[in-house]
Design an enzyme around this catalytic site. Structure first.
Site, PDB file in Angstrom:
ATOM      1  N   ASN A   9      -9.761 -11.238  -2.410  1.00  0.00           N
ATOM      2  CA  ASN A   9      -9.199  -9.892  -2.336  1.00  0.00           C
ATOM      3  C   ASN A   9      -9.502  -9.207  -3.672  1.00  0.00           C
ATOM      4  OD1 ASN A   9      -7.662  -7.603  -2.161  1.00  0.00           O
ATOM      5  ND2 ASN A   9      -5.679  -8.645  -2.245  1.00  0.00           N
ATOM      6  N   TRP A  10     -10.484  -8.312  -3.627  1.00  0.00           N
ATOM      7  CA  TRP A  10     -10.918  -7.677  -4.883  1.00  0.00           C
ATOM      8  C   TRP A  10      -9.999  -6.544  -5.320  1.00  0.00           C
ATOM      9  CZ3 TRP A  10     -16.930  -7.308  -3.835  1.00  0.00           C
ATOM     10  CH2 TRP A  10     -17.493  -8.581  -4.063  1.00  0.00           C
ATOM     11  N   LYS A  11      -9.088  -6.134  -4.447  1.00  0.00           N
ATOM     12  CA  LYS A  11      -8.181  -5.025  -4.786  1.00  0.00           C
ATOM     13  C   LYS A  11      -9.016  -3.820  -5.237  1.00  0.00           C
ATOM     14  CE  LYS A  11      -4.728  -8.460  -5.764  1.00  0.00           C
ATOM     15  NZ  LYS A  11      -3.468  -8.822  -6.393  1.00  0.00           N
ATOM     16  N   GLU A 169       2.308 -15.246   0.147  1.00  0.00           N
ATOM     17  CA  GLU A 169       2.043 -14.876  -1.242  1.00  0.00           C
ATOM     18  C   GLU A 169       3.369 -14.536  -1.922  1.00  0.00           C
ATOM     19  OE1 GLU A 169      -2.277 -13.431  -1.776  1.00  0.00           O
ATOM     20  OE2 GLU A 169      -1.087 -11.714  -1.203  1.00  0.00           O
ATOM     21  N   GLY A 175      -0.929 -12.323  -9.540  1.00  0.00           N
ATOM     22  CA  GLY A 175      -1.450 -11.731 -10.768  1.00  0.00           C
ATOM     23  C   GLY A 175      -0.663 -12.107 -12.019  1.00  0.00           C
ATOM     24  N   GLY A 236      -7.040 -13.271  -5.662  1.00  0.00           N
ATOM     25  CA  GLY A 236      -7.244 -11.974  -6.299  1.00  0.00           C
ATOM     26  C   GLY A 236      -8.090 -12.121  -7.559  1.00  0.00           C
ATOM     27  N   GLY A 237      -7.426 -12.188  -8.701  1.00  0.00           N
ATOM     28  CA  GLY A 237      -8.106 -12.183 -10.006  1.00  0.00           C
ATOM     29  C   GLY A 237      -9.256 -13.173 -10.124  1.00  0.00           C
TER      30      GLY A 237
HETATM   31  P1  PGA Z   1      -3.960 -13.161  -7.605  1.00  0.00           P
HETATM   32  O1  PGA Z   1      -3.769 -12.172  -6.353  1.00  0.00           O
HETATM   33  O2  PGA Z   1      -4.848 -14.287  -7.143  1.00  0.00           O
HETATM   34  O3  PGA Z   1      -4.599 -12.322  -8.685  1.00  0.00           O
HETATM   35  O4  PGA Z   1      -2.601 -13.658  -7.986  1.00  0.00           O
HETATM   36  C1  PGA Z   1      -3.602 -12.673  -5.066  1.00  0.00           C
HETATM   37  C2  PGA Z   1      -3.396 -11.540  -4.091  1.00  0.00           C
HETATM   38  O5  PGA Z   1      -2.753 -10.543  -4.451  1.00  0.00           O
HETATM   39  O6  PGA Z   1      -3.848 -11.610  -2.935  1.00  0.00           O
END
Ligand code: PGA
Length: 257
Positions: A9-11, A169, A175, A236-237
Site C-alpha cells: 500500500n503505497w498511500k 491493522e 506507520g 505500507g512504509g
Molecule cells: P505501515 O502501513 O506498514 O507503514 O505500518 C500499513 C498500512 O497502513 O497498510
C-alpha cells in the site's frame, strides 16, 4: 487452502517516474515468485495504469486501488468508480483503511456500500479493520473488530464472501514501527475467522484470507506469516522500496490450512 496475499500500500507516495523506477527493480526480483502466494501493489490512482500495464500477464501479480466510491459514475468530484478500476484491469481495492476512517471520517455504513459495489464489479475488496490504542487498552479490541466486520460486511452474501480479503491493522501499529506481537496478531485473526464462521459458515471462514498490517518489515515478515491464521500482509512504509518489499513478498511461508 488459502493462498497468502502480500500487498503493498503505497498511500500518497511516488510520482510516475518513481513508480517506473520501482517496477524496473521489483519485477526482475519477482522471478522467484512461485504459485504459493500472490503479490499485489496498490499505487496512488495516477499510477494504476502504469502498474497495470507493467504487471499484465505476470502470474501471481496484481494491482489494487487504495479506495473507490460505490457509484459507477456521477457528480462526485475527486472520486473514482468501480467501473473505472475494473476497466483498467485492477483486481483488488483496499476499503476502510484506518486513514480513510480516522483522517477522512469514513463510516462503517459508507464502507459497507463500497464493499458490495466492489464485489458487484469483480473487484476483490481488502476490508481493513483494527482498533485504536485506547480501545485496546480499554479491552475493547474484539468489540471494535466485531462491529467493523458486522457493519462492513452487512450487504455481503456467503457466496460473495469468498472473494473478500480482510486486513487486520491495529491502528497503533500503522506507520509507528510498533508491530503487534505474534500473540496479539494471531488472537485478532482467530477472532475474525470465528466471526466469519458464525456469520457465514465454516467453509467461508476456512477460505477467507486475513492479512496482517502495521509496521511489517523484512525483519518481522516471516515470523508474522508463520502464524497459522495470518494469510499475508498489507505493507505500507516498507513497501516503498523495491528490495525491501521483494524481501517481504518472497519471505518464507508455511502452507495455510
Ligand atoms: P505501515 O502501513 O506498514 O507503514 O505500518 C500499513 C498500512 O497502513 O497498510
Amino acid at each position: 487452502m488459502r493462498i497468502p496475499l502480500m500487498a503493498a500500500n503505497w498511500k500518497m507516495h511516488k510520482t510516475i517516474p518513481a513508480i517506473i523506477s520501482f517496477l524496473d527493480s521489483f519485477i526482475p526480483l519477482m522471478r522467484e515468485l512461485g504459485s504459493d502466494r500472490e503479490v499485489v501493489i496498490a499505487p496512488p490512482f495516477i499510477g494504476l495504469e502504469t502498474v497495470c500495464r507493467a504487471l499484465r500477464g505476470r502470474k501471481g501479480m496484481g494491482v489494487a486501488a487504495q479506495n473507490m466510491h460505490f457509484e459507477e459514475q456521477g457528480a462526485f468530484t475527486g472520486e473514482i468508480s468501480p467501473l473505472m478500476l475494473s476497466d483498467l484491469g485492477v483486481g483488488h481495492v483496499i476499503l476502510g483503511h484506518s486513514e480513510r476512517r480516522h483522517v477522512f471520517g469514513e463510516t462503517d455504513g459508507f464502507i459497507a456500500k463500497k464493499v458490495v459495489s466492489a464485489l458487484e464489479h469483480d473487484l476483490k475488496p481488502i476490508l481493513c479493520i483494527g482498533e485504536k490504542l485506547e480501545q485496546r487498552e480499554a479491552g475493547e479490541t474484539n468489540a471494535v473488530l466485531e462491529a467493523q466486520l458486522r457493519k462492513g460486511l452487512s450487504g455481503v452474501t456467503a457466496e460473495q464472501a469468498q472473494d473478500v480479503v480482510i486486513a487486520y491493522e491495529p491502528v497503533w501499529a500503522i506507520g509507528t514501527g510498533k508491530t503487534a506481537t505474534p500473540e496479539q496478531a494471531q488472537e485478532a485473526h482467530i477472532f475474525a475467522r470465528k466471526w466469519m464462521a458464525e456469520h457465514f459458515n465454516s467453509g467461508i471462514a476456512d477460505q477467507i484470507r486475513i492479512l496482517y498490517g502495521g509496521s511489517v518489515k523484512p525483519a518481522n515478515a516471516a515470523e508474522l506469516m508463520a502464524l497459522p491464521d495470518v494469510d499475508g500482509a498489507l505493507v505500507g512504509g516498507a513497501a516503498l522500496d523495491a528490495e525491501s518489499f521483494a524481501e517481504i513478498a518472497l519471505c518464507p511461508l508455511t502452507p495455510r490450512a
